[in-house]
Design an enzyme around this catalytic site. Structure first.
Site, short mmCIF file in Angstrom:
data_model
loop_
_atom_site.label_atom_id
_atom_site.label_comp_id
_atom_site.label_asym_id
_atom_site.label_seq_id
_atom_site.Cartn_x
_atom_site.Cartn_y
_atom_site.Cartn_z
N LYS A 186 37.59 18.12 45.57
CA LYS A 186 38.47 16.99 45.81
C LYS A 186 38.25 16.39 47.22
O LYS A 186 37.59 17.01 48.06
CB LYS A 186 39.93 17.42 45.62
CG LYS A 186 40.25 17.85 44.19
CD LYS A 186 39.92 16.78 43.16
CE LYS A 186 40.62 16.95 41.82
NZ LYS A 186 40.13 18.04 40.99
C1 LIG Z 1 41.25 18.48 39.82
C2 LIG Z 1 42.29 17.85 38.99
C3 LIG Z 1 43.43 18.55 38.57
C4 LIG Z 1 43.63 20.02 38.73
O1 LIG Z 1 43.40 20.54 39.95
P1 LIG Z 1 42.94 22.07 40.17
O2 LIG Z 1 43.29 22.24 41.60
O3 LIG Z 1 41.47 22.13 39.93
O4 LIG Z 1 43.73 22.92 39.27
C5 LIG Z 1 44.40 17.84 37.87
N1 LIG Z 1 44.25 16.56 37.57
C6 LIG Z 1 43.16 15.86 37.93
C7 LIG Z 1 43.06 14.42 37.59
C8 LIG Z 1 42.13 16.50 38.63
O5 LIG Z 1 41.04 15.81 38.95
#
Ligand SMILES: *Cc1c(COP(=O)(O)O)cnc(C)c1O
Length: 397
Positions: A186
């Site tokens: 992210k």
């Molecule tokens: C990455 C992501 C998540 C979940 O995050 P994690 O930390 O990997 O559990 C939820 N929604 C979206 C749109 C994402 O891109």
């Protein structure tokens, strides 16, 4: 998008300061921790940056969605409206509570189509969960009007659009609750981590307790705390939070780099006959983590994607065929493959998605290509990439 590309001295120094005390847990051990509370520090930074009263850090973005839902009282049989284009975490978090994911079409924003949302509302609907995919947002204004009219909660999944805004408000802060992920890919990362934000004190208190086994966090003797309701463990560790403390300070720097690189790429392919861009709703500012564009047909989009990859334009996605992000490949959901028995509410009332008509979503996703915008590219690399995209796409169209 990935913050790990710029992992540097400040991240290392933050982690080292936790290692120096050895207190890796966010609660308790007051005497040993030398005044260091990394999770609390990160919550305070996020609260300020997101202009939101309360922040609860948790172990992942998926956990943030689950805790956000449960903190607002969502449970078995409640319906949560979510888009056909998203990450699997959307339905995982809903199903974890025995609630029912109601898939709804997207439009040219690549997020929930407000008209389709309104058409999907039933007496069981409790939440509308827009997912701000690939750096840009849903039409939050239209969704808020619908939520107010039908007395529903607006829960923003801003995991892929942190740093963007809508009508001047940081994404995640416009609805009743907002969620972020700090997983490794992210825009800012903790390694693993997530957060929910809200201005609702009750939801925050519930989230604070629920994410730590229902502990009420009153007093400073953890063993003596009471448990007003059932909880779970979705805690983040101090080590992860420490990385986040360094990264959150760099959010605006990262978004500025993304914007610069995004603009170079976009300018190169603007004006090619047949290329159009994803719509950003009026009042919205993206975080520029992806450049998303449409081609005239599904066939041309698929061919263009293949040609881009062949010509070295990596981190380029055709979600229509992707295992993770589009309903077409969610066979484990549509055929309800679970390890154990699911709650009756889910097994009896989940719509039969093998028979659903999401042709409106297909119309957009079949023609969409998304190019990840990286932080670590040099100016020459971005320019070269833009030129390559232009020549590959022009040749096909
Ligand atoms: C990455 C992501 C998540 C979940 O995050 P994690 O930390 O990997 O559990 C939820 N929604 C979206 C749109 C994402 O891109």
């Amino acid at each position: 998008m990935p913050g790990f590309e710029l992992f540097g001295d400040s991240e290392k120094a933050q982690v080292q300061s936790v290692l120096d005390t050895g207190v890796l847990m966010r609660y308790g051990f007051d005497g040993m921790r030398n005044g260091q509370w990394k999770a609390k520090e990160l919550e305070a930074s996020l609260s300020k940056r997101m202009q939101t009263e309360y922040v609860q850090l948790v172990s992942s973005g998926t956990a943030a969605l689950t805790v956000a839902l449960v903190s607002a009282g969502i449970g078995a049989g409640d319906e949560v409206i979510m888009p056909t284009f998203t990450f699997v975490a959307s339905f995982e978090s809903i199903l974890a509570l025995g609630a029912i994911p109601v898939l709804v079409d997207i439009d040219d924003t690549l997020t929930l189509d407000p008209a389709a949302v309104e058409a999907a509302i039933t007496e069981h609907t409790k939440v509308v969960m827009p997912v701000h995919m690939c750096g840009s947002m849903a039409n939050l204004k239209a969704l808020k009007v619908i939520c107010e009219k039908h007395d529903l909660l607006l829960l923003e999944d801003a995991c892929q659009a942190i740093g963007g805004s809508f009508e001047g408000k940081p994404l995640g802060s416009y609805g009743d609750l907002g969620c972020f992920s700090f997983d490794y890919v992210k825009t800012i990362t903790c390694g693993e981590g997530g957060a929910l934000i809200t201005n609702n004190e009750k939801y925050y208190r519930n989230a604070d307790h629920y994410s730590d086994h229902g502990h009420d966090h009153v007093g400073n003797d953890r063993g003596a705390e009471s448990h007003p309701f059932l909880g779970y463990n979705f805690r983040i560790s101090e080590l992860n939070a420490a990385v986040g403390c360094a990264q959150v300070e760099r959010l605006d720097e990262f978004v500025a780099i993304q914007k610069k690189n995004y603009t170079v790429l976009k300018n190169q392919i603007t004006g090619i006959n047949g290329v159009t861009f994803r719509r950003v709703p009026a009042g919205g500012i993206a975080n520029y983590s992806f450049l998303n564009f449409f081609l005239p047909t599904q066939k041309i989009a698929k061919k263009t994607h293949e040609a881009l990859i062949e010509n070295g334009v990596d981190a380029c996605f055709y979600w229509f065929d992707n295992n993770w992000h589009y309903y077409k490949k969610w066979e484990h959901l549509t055929t309800l493959k679970s390890l154990g028995k699911l709650p009756n509410e889910v097994s009896e009332r989940l719509p039969d998605y093998t028979k659903s008509d999401f042709s409106k979503s297909d119309h957009w996703m079949g023609r969409t290509i998304s190019v990840l915008v990286k932080l670590s590219w040099s100016a020459e690399e971005v320019a070269e990439r833009g030129q390559k995209m232009k020549s590959v796409i022009s040749e096909i169209l």
